[in-house]
Design an enzyme around this catalytic site. Structure first.
Site, PDB file in Angstrom:
ATOM      1  N   GLY A 158       5.570  -2.277   3.697  1.00 20.74           N
ATOM      2  CA  GLY A 158       5.403  -2.741   4.922  1.00 20.74           C
ATOM      3  C   GLY A 158       5.765  -4.333   5.197  1.00 20.74           C
ATOM      4  O   GLY A 158       6.887  -4.642   4.715  1.00 20.74           O
ATOM      5  N   GLY A 192       0.884  -1.262   0.183  1.00 17.26           N
ATOM      6  CA  GLY A 192       0.024  -0.136  -0.013  1.00 17.26           C
ATOM      7  C   GLY A 192       0.893   1.201   0.077  1.00 17.26           C
ATOM      8  O   GLY A 192       1.787   1.314   0.705  1.00 17.26           O
ATOM      9  N   ARG A 210     -25.408   7.577  12.072  1.00 13.95           N
ATOM     10  CA  ARG A 210     -24.774   7.637  11.195  1.00 13.95           C
ATOM     11  C   ARG A 210     -23.367   6.853  10.956  1.00 13.95           C
ATOM     12  O   ARG A 210     -22.752   6.932  12.070  1.00 13.95           O
ATOM     13  CB  ARG A 210     -24.791   8.807  10.517  1.00 13.95           C
ATOM     14  N   VAL A 240      18.096   8.622  -3.516  1.00 19.80           N
ATOM     15  CA  VAL A 240      18.848   8.969  -4.851  1.00 19.80           C
ATOM     16  C   VAL A 240      19.834  10.098  -4.347  1.00 19.80           C
ATOM     17  O   VAL A 240      20.939  10.067  -4.944  1.00 19.80           O
ATOM     18  CB  VAL A 240      17.812   9.795  -5.813  1.00 19.80           C
ATOM     19  N   ASP A 288      -0.488   1.661   8.579  1.00 19.26           N
ATOM     20  CA  ASP A 288      -0.702   0.944  10.115  1.00 19.26           C
ATOM     21  C   ASP A 288       0.134   0.823  10.991  1.00 19.26           C
ATOM     22  O   ASP A 288       0.016   0.657  11.849  1.00 19.26           O
ATOM     23  CB  ASP A 288      -0.995  -0.658   9.646  1.00 19.26           C
ATOM     24  N   THR A 295       6.485  -6.593   2.273  1.00 18.93           N
ATOM     25  CA  THR A 295       7.581  -6.068   1.489  1.00 18.93           C
ATOM     26  C   THR A 295       8.831  -6.412   1.976  1.00 18.93           C
ATOM     27  O   THR A 295       9.738  -6.940   1.609  1.00 18.93           O
ATOM     28  CB  THR A 295       7.918  -4.672   1.642  1.00 18.93           C
TER      29      THR A 295
END
Length: 327
Positions: free
Chosen positions: A102, A11, A250, A24, A128, A105
């Site tokens: 994360g 993500g 709601r 870089v 997260d 990975t």
């Protein structure tokens, strides 16, 4: 160390571009060439590389997402996929990889190291914030601030209309976003996966707060809570109350609103610090480490040790959850 590859995986998280930029430019400062790998491990397996220099990463610090793109790449979880990735590393003469993402990975990077000897420097980047051995992951601060801003807006309309709002934030297995956003946004209740919330207790708290004079109520729910997401929690509360709380309900799901957007200063600084540290890590011969920040100091931890530990919720904030963070 002559040249390295950089990829972002999993993500996206605001602050990834700050890390790319720092890698870089830090690499260029010591004579190391950088190659950007498009679309994460999928691009690595296909050899989809682009040359990156200091000027090509100008003006990306303030941008959310990742200029390199990111995808979920199930094939990297297979031996064949990792073999293809290692072949591309060798064919391009990359001396190391900086991987930004994360837990998934990190696992892929560790296996590339174990099976093919690829030198890996990992940077934790996930909203997260569930990676051990680091105080904060890139993207977490921006995600929390996005959630709090949305909650502030919802609180305004809830107060005007006298409603109960259930706000769902991201967190499939961990409740850190819900905990931080709920406490800083003044939620009346916080429902997280790490601590089972008894629905009866939650209902009693809401009734007590309403009878005590609160016109509006705000409940933050982590999407991965065992009681279900915000819709499920709201439905259970309504069924249990059965008209005892005469207010409208709601549900608002913030979803990917939390993932994108302009990174906060904290995420820009963190990405910059960890990006430069990743180059230092590889250049110093550390071949399978995660770079992170603990107590404002960059640290280097073997990836296998990071993956062996589950990150705990901050004890002091959990204490506040039961004291300050109540209706």
């Amino acid at each position: 160390m002559r040249q390295i590859g950089i990829l972002t995986s999993g993500g996206d998280a605001s602050g990834m571009n700050a890390a790319i930029r720092a890698v870089v430019r830090a690499a260029a400062s010591v004579g190391i060439r950088s190659w950007g790998i498009r679309n994460g491990f999928d691009g690595l397996m296909r050899g989809d590389f682009q040359r990156l220099g200091p000027r090509s990463v100008a003006h990306i610090l303030q941008r959310g997402g990742t200029i390199l793109g990111t995808t979920r790449a199930p094939a990297i979880e297979t031996e064949e996929g990792r073999a293809r990735a290692a072949e591309q590393v060798a064919a391009t003469n990359l001396d190391g990889l900086v991987i930004i993402g994360g837990e998934g990975t990190l696992r892929a990077g560790q296996m590339l190291y174990e099976e093919h000897g690829c030198r890996i420097a990992a940077i934790p980047a996930t909203i997260d914030n569930d990676i051990a051995a680091t105080d904060t992951c890139i993207g977490f601060d921006t995600a929390v601030n996005a959630a709090v801003e949305a909650m502030d807006r919802i609180r305004d309309t809830a107060e005007s209309s006298g409603r109960v709002f259930f706000v769902e934030v991201m967190g499939r297995t961990r409740g850190l976003i819900a905990l931080y956003a709920g406490l800083s946004g003044g939620a009346d209740a916080i429902v997280i996966p790490e601590e089972h919330e008894d629905m009866g207790h939650l209902c009693r708290r809401l009734i007590s707060a309403h009878r005590g004079g609160k016109r509006s109520l705000l409940v933050v729910v982590a999407e991965g809570d065992r009681a279900g997401g915000a819709f499920s929690v709201a439905e259970q509360v309504q069924q249990r109350l059965n008209g005892r709380l005469q207010v409208d309900y709601r549900v608002t799901v913030l979803g990917h609103l939390q993932r994108g957007g302009v990174p906060t200063a904290a995420d820009r600084i963190l990405g910059t610090v960890l990006g430069a540290a990743a180059v230092e890590c590889l250049n110093d011969g550390l071949d399978h480490h995660m770079v992170s920040e603990v107590g404002n100091t960059p640290v280097f931890t073997p990836i296998n040790e990071v993956l062996a530990v589950t990150k705990e919720l901050p004890a002091d904030l959990m204490h506040l959850l039961h004291t300050v963070g109540q209706a």
